[in-house]
Design an enzyme around this catalytic site. Structure first.
Site, PDB file in Angstrom:
ATOM      1  N   GLY A 167     -13.722-155.390 138.665  1.00  0.00           N
ATOM      2  CA  GLY A 167     -12.547-154.628 139.086  1.00  0.00           C
ATOM      3  C   GLY A 167     -12.860-153.170 139.346  1.00  0.00           C
ATOM      4  O   GLY A 167     -14.012-152.804 139.547  1.00  0.00           O
ATOM      5  N   LEU A 169     -12.084-151.655 142.040  1.00  0.00           N
ATOM      6  CA  LEU A 169     -12.787-151.934 143.293  1.00  0.00           C
ATOM      7  C   LEU A 169     -12.857-150.714 144.203  1.00  0.00           C
ATOM      8  O   LEU A 169     -11.933-149.908 144.265  1.00  0.00           O
ATOM      9  CB  LEU A 169     -12.087-153.090 144.022  1.00  0.00           C
ATOM     10  CG  LEU A 169     -11.963-154.384 143.215  1.00  0.00           C
ATOM     11  CD1 LEU A 169     -11.297-155.465 144.060  1.00  0.00           C
ATOM     12  CD2 LEU A 169     -13.311-154.868 142.704  1.00  0.00           C
ATOM     13  N   HIS A 170     -13.968-150.620 144.920  1.00  0.00           N
ATOM     14  CA  HIS A 170     -14.178-149.535 145.880  1.00  0.00           C
ATOM     15  C   HIS A 170     -14.753-150.136 147.155  1.00  0.00           C
ATOM     16  O   HIS A 170     -14.884-151.368 147.267  1.00  0.00           O
ATOM     17  CB  HIS A 170     -15.106-148.469 145.283  1.00  0.00           C
ATOM     18  CG  HIS A 170     -16.351-149.040 144.663  1.00  0.00           C
ATOM     19  ND1 HIS A 170     -17.327-149.687 145.398  1.00  0.00           N
ATOM     20  CD2 HIS A 170     -16.768-149.099 143.372  1.00  0.00           C
ATOM     21  CE1 HIS A 170     -18.294-150.079 144.599  1.00  0.00           C
ATOM     22  NE2 HIS A 170     -17.979-149.762 143.359  1.00  0.00           N
ATOM     23  N   HIS A 175     -17.422-152.887 146.939  1.00  0.00           N
ATOM     24  CA  HIS A 175     -16.888-154.240 146.739  1.00  0.00           C
ATOM     25  C   HIS A 175     -16.279-154.758 148.037  1.00  0.00           C
ATOM     26  O   HIS A 175     -16.421-155.936 148.382  1.00  0.00           O
ATOM     27  CB  HIS A 175     -15.794-154.240 145.659  1.00  0.00           C
ATOM     28  CG  HIS A 175     -16.278-153.845 144.298  1.00  0.00           C
ATOM     29  ND1 HIS A 175     -15.924-152.659 143.708  1.00  0.00           N
ATOM     30  CD2 HIS A 175     -17.063-154.491 143.403  1.00  0.00           C
ATOM     31  CE1 HIS A 175     -16.479-152.588 142.505  1.00  0.00           C
ATOM     32  NE2 HIS A 175     -17.175-153.675 142.301  1.00  0.00           N
ATOM     33  N   GLU A 194     -26.538-154.386 146.107  1.00  0.00           N
ATOM     34  CA  GLU A 194     -27.922-154.011 145.760  1.00  0.00           C
ATOM     35  C   GLU A 194     -28.023-152.746 144.920  1.00  0.00           C
ATOM     36  O   GLU A 194     -29.108-152.376 144.511  1.00  0.00           O
ATOM     37  CB  GLU A 194     -28.756-153.847 147.041  1.00  0.00           C
ATOM     38  CG  GLU A 194     -29.152-155.196 147.606  1.00  0.00           C
ATOM     39  CD  GLU A 194     -29.982-155.115 148.872  1.00  0.00           C
ATOM     40  OE1 GLU A 194     -29.887-154.091 149.584  1.00  0.00           O
ATOM     41  OE2 GLU A 194     -30.697-156.089 149.152  1.00  0.00           O
ATOM     42  N   LYS A 195     -26.879-152.104 144.632  1.00  0.00           N
ATOM     43  CA  LYS A 195     -26.959-150.970 143.702  1.00  0.00           C
ATOM     44  C   LYS A 195     -27.504-151.484 142.366  1.00  0.00           C
ATOM     45  O   LYS A 195     -28.308-150.840 141.727  1.00  0.00           O
ATOM     46  CB  LYS A 195     -25.594-150.300 143.502  1.00  0.00           C
ATOM     47  CG  LYS A 195     -25.715-149.066 142.603  1.00  0.00           C
ATOM     48  CD  LYS A 195     -24.426-148.326 142.500  1.00  0.00           C
ATOM     49  CE  LYS A 195     -23.428-149.060 141.642  1.00  0.00           C
ATOM     50  NZ  LYS A 195     -23.838-149.170 140.214  1.00  0.00           N
ATOM     51  N   GLN A 250     -30.125-156.577 138.590  1.00  0.00           N
ATOM     52  CA  GLN A 250     -29.176-157.660 138.284  1.00  0.00           C
ATOM     53  C   GLN A 250     -29.347-158.826 139.273  1.00  0.00           C
ATOM     54  O   GLN A 250     -29.310-159.994 138.885  1.00  0.00           O
ATOM     55  CB  GLN A 250     -27.749-157.116 138.357  1.00  0.00           C
ATOM     56  CG  GLN A 250     -26.674-158.181 138.263  1.00  0.00           C
ATOM     57  CD  GLN A 250     -25.281-157.599 138.099  1.00  0.00           C
ATOM     58  OE1 GLN A 250     -24.865-157.320 136.984  1.00  0.00           O
ATOM     59  NE2 GLN A 250     -24.566-157.415 139.185  1.00  0.00           N
ATOM     60  N   VAL A 304     -23.437-149.226 149.372  1.00  0.00           N
ATOM     61  CA  VAL A 304     -22.539-148.395 150.183  1.00  0.00           C
ATOM     62  C   VAL A 304     -22.481-147.020 149.512  1.00  0.00           C
ATOM     63  O   VAL A 304     -22.372-146.932 148.284  1.00  0.00           O
ATOM     64  CB  VAL A 304     -21.131-149.015 150.276  1.00  0.00           C
ATOM     65  CG1 VAL A 304     -20.204-148.138 151.112  1.00  0.00           C
ATOM     66  CG2 VAL A 304     -21.214-150.419 150.890  1.00  0.00           C
ATOM     67  N   SER A 341     -17.898-148.053 140.270  1.00  0.00           N
ATOM     68  CA  SER A 341     -16.611-147.916 139.575  1.00  0.00           C
ATOM     69  C   SER A 341     -16.676-146.765 138.576  1.00  0.00           C
ATOM     70  O   SER A 341     -15.673-146.137 138.261  1.00  0.00           O
ATOM     71  CB  SER A 341     -16.271-149.213 138.847  1.00  0.00           C
ATOM     72  OG  SER A 341     -16.328-150.272 139.758  1.00  0.00           O
TER      73      SER A 341
HETATM   74  O1  PAF Z   1     -22.021-156.206 138.808  1.00  0.00           O
HETATM   75  C1  PAF Z   1     -20.986-156.396 138.133  1.00  0.00           C
HETATM   76  O2  PAF Z   1     -19.916-155.861 138.406  1.00  0.00           O
HETATM   77  C2  PAF Z   1     -21.054-157.328 136.931  1.00  0.00           C
HETATM   78  O3  PAF Z   1     -22.264-157.209 136.271  1.00  0.00           O
HETATM   79  C3  PAF Z   1     -20.760-158.798 137.292  1.00  0.00           C
HETATM   80  C4  PAF Z   1     -21.825-159.369 138.212  1.00  0.00           C
HETATM   81  C5  PAF Z   1     -19.403-158.904 137.951  1.00  0.00           C
HETATM   82  C6  PAF Z   1     -20.740-159.639 136.015  1.00  0.00           C
HETATM   83  O4  PAF Z   1     -19.766-159.207 135.129  1.00  0.00           O
END
Ligand code: PAF
Length: 289
Positions: free
Chosen positions: A31, A33-34, A37, A148-149, A153, A183, A193
């Site tokens: 959430g 969101l920007h 996202h 990719e930021k 992950q 972005v 966020s």
């Molecule tokens: O990148 C994120 O916002 C979080 O790590 C994810 C992938 C939604 C998992 O909670």
């Protein structure tokens, strides 16, 4: 656009979509969101018939309670944005819905998950794998979109999917992980966020991180990996209000540090910087080769 909070309902909607032969895209988010996202959602709506966006601040990936409490939560605004982007369904569950009992599963993909963020945030990637694997099991998407930021992950999630594929898991065999470019604001700051937590002063110095990273790409053409790394760390640390936690120049596929520019086909610089007194932890990365 539907907004649902129950796993049972989510699975029911997914099974309806599958009966209709719909291609499903999943955008997992926490959430707040920007535009970063939004770019993931746009890519998903372009490539799939149905786009499901999850909005869930996952407690198991926070190793710092204060960080979890501070994390911005803006579900109403998030839903308005998602509706305008053409998302099909928002899944916004409670913590109890996702973890009716503690998740004791443990995920480990060394060396990908043990360096950088893995070393400085113990348990972080285990928590990411817990939630992301649950979402993959619930939705069984064709495509899943990640920014990719969070460069590391993506590598960890790819390793997890590969592991499930080896175990012959159907959802993993179907799934494509779709990384999407960072972005940035006009001044270069990577969208995050956490940027909303920066004070005006912190916000004004934060773009310096990307400006030094960009400068280091030119610098790297005439300097060694070690010199380039030192240049980035020294310059950023000299700026009042910024403190580098780590800067590693790594093989973009294995995330292992390299010592020369010809050691890997793709080389990435990954940085984490503390900004301000609070401090806010900002991450970014840049491609050298
Ligand atoms: O990148 C994120 O916002 C979080 O790590 C994810 C992938 C939604 C998992 O909670």
């Amino acid at each position: 656009m539907e907004v649902i909070d129950s796993v049972k309902e989510l699975k029911k909607r997914v099974s309806d979509f599958r009966k209709e032969n719909k291609k499903i895209g999943l955008v997992p988010t926490m959430g707040a969101l920007h535009n970063g996202h939004a770019s993931l959602v746009r890519k998903s709506t372009d490539e799939n018939d149905v786009t499901i966006v999850s909005v869930f601040v996952n407690p198991t990936q926070f190793n710092d309670k204060n960080d979890l409490e501070k994390y911005p939560r803006t579900l109403d605004a998030d839903c308005r944005l998602l509706e305008s982007l053409g998302a099909t369904l928002v899944f916004a569950p409670s913590v109890d819905e996702i973890y009716p009992e503690p998740d004791t599963r443990s995920f480990s993909y060394p060396p990908t998950d043990s360096v950088m963020e893995g070393a400085f945030r113990p348990g972080h990637f285990n928590g990411v794998c817990q939630i992301v694997s649950k979402l993959f099991m619930f939705v069984e998407p064709d495509n899943a979109y990640f920014g990719e930021k969070d460069f590391q992950q993506i590598a960890v999630i790819k390793a997890m999917v590969y592991d499930y594929r080896k175990k012959d898991t159907d959802w993993a065999k179907r799934l494509n992980i779709r990384p999407c470019p960072i972005v940035r604001e006009d001044d270069g700051l990577a969208l995050s966020s956490r940027n909303t937590l920066l004070t005006e002063e912190e916000r004004s110095i934060a773009p310096y991180i990307y400006s030094v990273l960009s400068e280091s790409v030119d610098y790297s053409r005439t300097h060694s990996v070690e010199e380039t790394k030192n240049m980035v760390v020294e310059k950023i640390n000299k700026k009042e209000g910024l403190k580098v936690q780590y800067y590693e120049i790594v093989n973009a596929d294995t995330l292992q540090t390299v010592s020369s520019w010809d050691e890997a086909e793709h080389i990435q610089g990954c940085i984490t910087v503390f900004c301000g007194d609070t401090p806010i932890r900002l991450i970014d990365n840049i491609n050298y080769i």
